[in-house]
Design an enzyme around this catalytic site. Structure first.
Site: not given
Length: 864
Positions: A723, A732
């Site tokens: 993350d 993304e």
């Protein structure tokens, strides 16, 4: 979705001239003591070896630190840089970068070790947040390639106000211990951190070395044990590399929040047993699109914390999308106004092939509420989303879809030009921009890229669907969509093998060398819109029509045949052999059911090679779309329960104990790759809005970004995620990933307490007796198949195209959008057991097909 180059933008031309006076350093030798790679890092020799961009004067203060006055009013970090060039690196060697720095309190800077020219290969990219007190920083990285001339750069621009940056004790030494990334996975009991439906499946996973069954307990928010049982040992799970057990507590149905599950001495994150979170998630996943809009100011009152100026409307520094010409490599003599639409992902590009599948799935969210037995049109009605078009009489999901649809239409090559009717593949910046960068501050030139067959067919498919869903709300726009769709279909037929070029700068390539699937999808949508024999022939003669289009990896923007199959199966039509099409969806769903049943984490995803691909979360969700459609077709509750359990993985029941949706779960992703949801890099910017899906684990190293390369080497597939805003390959956000999240969350929300869809004892015969060029006559018979009389009956169904009621008899008939409601009159309000009532109407049909509706509700319950 597109990689972001960690570059220093346009300033490096100046940097080259400044580096001539640098002193050379020697590479670290594996057998020797580490050699200092930085020249004059303590500034004892003044500013020797260091350079700065124009506007910055290098100076050493009385304390022996390099201090520079940084001009304010720059838009990006790379607008102002202090750095050093010609630093040698050895591939595979680990280095420690240390320095002391101070500056404006809370202001982030960017420390980079990278290639000094395109493609800016990055070895280290860190964002320390400074304080006014000199603070020491240390970062360790492993060089991915040999490099004789790496660059150490401190990017310090981007502040509105002028400030002072001080730097000292800069050192880069080899021989460091390689960095080891150890993800924090929390408790070893893994659950859906959001919630389970009261009447749905409830499963969890326990990571343990135990070989025998273990006791488990379920506790409420007050700590009282409310259920207990024994785990089921599974053994080694290949996708995670873990030994695991499973827990099934489906029999517990009491609603509430704050439940926890305990096993093997570990207690899970808290969760709820309620349907409420999914209704909210379904809305949030759609609201995501408003803040992705290009060409419009995002209003803070609609999206608190996300307000921003309009991007790419030609206001400096933007060069705008209102008059864009073709890329110099493929010039044309026209410009197009391609403003509007959605930014594709974390970059500023807009891509037709990704926009096509995304807007299609949003329109399908709307269509499903009108065609599926458990569909609820009210859930996506007007004023249900945070969009500027609220209260205009149009369902908000369609208002949002229209914003993208109008952009797709604008990408069509104008009449009279070469390749007229085809769609440009994409529009984006000339070169990659760095992070963070608001859309309104993007200074890059923008270009149209050459038309492609894939983009043209995406336009044809989405525009044909647009003509159906918008017909009752804006007949003119619906007609415009249908004309564009048919024009695009003809253009694609004339140019069936124009493929997008691979590679390039400033945007993702979205290449696709096989467009047979796009031809099939477009033909399916055009047939559903028009009913024309030519499109039906294109559907039934396609190899995709009888092929197994439901692969283990799932469908995506590059593999769209499944979209055509799902539409033909779920949208009413007179297609010859439609029963076989519907059966193929049910059959295709079975493999995903089997995959989930075999997975101790409940993952509806089992590709033959075992790899988790880029955007694996969206692949999993698209598999769940297939399974949910199989439930809509068959009513088999196994499919419904598979979808419900499949959501557990996305919301926390996984090896990382990670919810992949922002704002949902105690350990939720929050740093998805984006240039404007970039709080990790700039505290003044927000994280992505709640309801934003992360791409998820990606176990294909050839596609990795530098953060993934530095941290995830050797990872088991489920662990190939981090993350981090810089990990575009695993973290993304994209419009085509949030679309199936919205679709599946809406399906789950529609299940309520997961009761059986068919609830009324009734049958309906709907017969079209006569059809004129623009009108038709229909007779409807409602039959009571139950043992009790029906009184004051109300029958509801939905048209799927441009049909409208003109005259009617033997009932009170009203229409709102696609929905038609027939109510009994004083003399025919009772339907006795085995009795029936008949009424009729004359309808208008200005354009398109006139299929028989398949979903009828009698007094609110679906007829079986």
């Amino acid at each position: 979705m597109s990689p972001a180059r960690r570059n220093t933008a346009t300033v490096l031309g100046t940097v080259a001239a400044l580096s001539a006076s640098l002193l050379a350093a020697s590479p670290a030798q594996a057998d020797d003591a580490p050699v200092e790679q930085v020249t004059n890092g303590d500034f004892s020799d003044g500013t020797t070896g260091w350079w700065a961009t124009e506007g910055i004067e290098l100076a050493v203060n009385d304390d022996g630190a390099l201090c520079v006055d940084v001009p304010g009013g720059t838009s990006a970090a790379w607008d102002q840089i202090v750095g050093q060039n010609d630093i040698p690196l050895v591939a595979g060697e680990s280095y420690s970068l240390t320095f002391t720095a101070s500056g404006a309190d809370g202001l982030p800077v960017r420390a980079l070790v990278q290639e000094p020219v395109d493609p800016w290969t990055t070895h280290l990219d860190e964002r320390p947040v400074l304080t006014e007190t000199a603070t020491g920083y240390e970062y360790v990285f492993t060089a991915s390639t040999d490099m004789e001339d790496a660059q150490l750069a401190f990017q310090i621009g981007g502040s509105e106000e002028a400030w002072t940056f001080c730097l000292d004790d800069v050192s880069l030494l080899g021989g460091a211990e390689p960095p080891v990334y150890e993800p924090e996975t929390g408790p070893r009991v893994r659950v859906n951190q959001v919630g389970y439906l009261p009447q749905g499946p409830k499963n969890a996973t326990v990571v343990t070395e135990a070989e025998e069954a273990l006791p488990w307990t379920l506790a409420d928010a007050g700590g009282a044990v409310v259920a207990e049982g024994s785990t089921v040992p599974h053994g080694l799970d290949e996708s995670s590399g873990q030994n695991v057990h499973t827990v099934d507590f489906s029999d517990f149905t009491r609603t509430g929040e704050g439940y926890t599950l305990t096993a093997d001495g570990e207690t899970s994150h808290p969760f709820g047993i309620t349907a409420d979170p999914y209704a909210t998630l379904a809305t949030d996943a759609l609201d995501f699109y408003y803040t992705q809009r290009s060409g419009i100011e995002i209003l803070d009152e609609l999206a608190p914390g996300y307000g921003r100026e309009a991007g790419h409307v030609g206001v400096e520094p933007n060069q705008g999308d209102t008059g864009v010409t073709c890329h110099p490599s493929s010039p044309c003599d026209y410009t197009l106004d391609v403003s509007g639409g959605w930014y594709d992902a974390g970059d500023h590009g807009k891509y037709v092939v990704n926009g096509g599948i995304s807007v299609h799935q949003l329109m399908s969210v709307y269509e499903r509420t009108h065609t599926a037995p458990t569909g609820s049109p009210d859930r996506v009605a007007d004023s249900t989303l945070a969009v500027p078009e609220r209260d205009n009489g149009v369902p908000d999901v369609l208002d949002e879809a229209r914003w993208e649809m109008e952009f797709l239409l604008s990408m069509q090559v104008p009449e009279g030009e070469e390749l007229a009717g085809m769609a440009h593949h994409k529009v984006h910046d000339e070169a990659w921009t760095g992070l963070p960068l608001l859309p309104s501050e993007d200074p890059q030139p923008r270009y149209l890229h050459p038309p492609s067959t894939a983009a043209t067919l995406n336009l044809a498919a989405a525009a044909a669907q647009c003509s159906r869903v918008f017909a009752p709300y804006d007949a003119g726009f619906a007609a415009e969509c249908l004309e564009a769709a048919e024009t695009a279909w003809d253009a694609a037929g004339a140019h069936p093998e124009r493929y997008a070029a691979e590679g390039g700068q400033g945007g993702g390539p979205y290449g696709d060398g096989n467009v047979a699937d796009e031809f099939y999808w477009a033909a399916a949508e055009l047939y559903l819109a028009t009913g024309d024999d030519a499109y039906e022939e294109a559907v039934t003669s396609s190899g995709s029509h009888t092929a197994d289009v439901f692969s283990g990896h799932g469908f995506s923007w590059q593999n769209t045949a499944a979209l055509g199959r799902l539409q033909l199966a779920t949208v009413p039509s007179s297609l010859d052999g439609r029963d076989e099409v519907r059966a193929s969806v049910v059959e295709g769903a079975e493999q995903y059911v089997s995959a989930l049943e075999a997975s101790p984490y409940g993952i509806a995803y089992a590709p033959e090679d075992g790899a988790f691909v880029w955007g694996s979360n969206s692949q999993i969700l698209n598999n769940l779309v297939v399974v949910a459609s199989a439930y809509d077709i068959s009513g088999d509750t196994r499919f419904r329960d598979t979808v419900l359990e499949g959501m557990d993985y996305v919301l926390g029941r996984n090896a990382l104990n990670q919810s992949y949706v922002t704002g949902y779960g105690e350990n939720a992703a929050m740093n998805q790759h984006s240039r404007w949801y970039a709080h990790q890099l700039d505290p003044d910017l927000p994280n992505p809005p709640e309801g934003t899906l992360s791409g998820g684990p990606n176990s294909q190293p050839s596609t990795w970004d530098p953060v993934a390369q530095a941290n995830l080497d050797g990872c088991a597939p489920q662990f190939c995620y981090i993350d981090d805003i810089e990990s575009w390959a695993t973290n993304e956000l994209t419009i085509n990933w949030n679309a199936p999240l919205a679709w599946v969350a809406g399906f789950v929300a529609d299940q309520g307490d997961a009761s059986v869809a068919a609830g009324a004892s009734c049958e309906v015969d709907y017969v079209v007796n006569d059809k004129w060029p623009d009108r038709f006559n229909a007779q409807v018979t409602v039959r009571n198949t139950g043992g009790e009389p029906v009184t004051d009956w109300e029958l509801e169904w939905s048209f799927t195209g441009a049909q409208t009621v003109e005259h009617h008899w033997s009932s009170e008939l009203t229409q709102s959008g696609h929905t038609v409601t027939a109510r009994s009159l004083d003399w025919n309000g009772d339907i006795a057991p085995d009795g029936e009532v008949t009424f009729g109407f004359v309808g208008e049909l200005p354009i398109g097909a006139n299929p028989v509706p398949e979903r009828f509700t009698l007094n609110g319950s679906v007829c079986g």
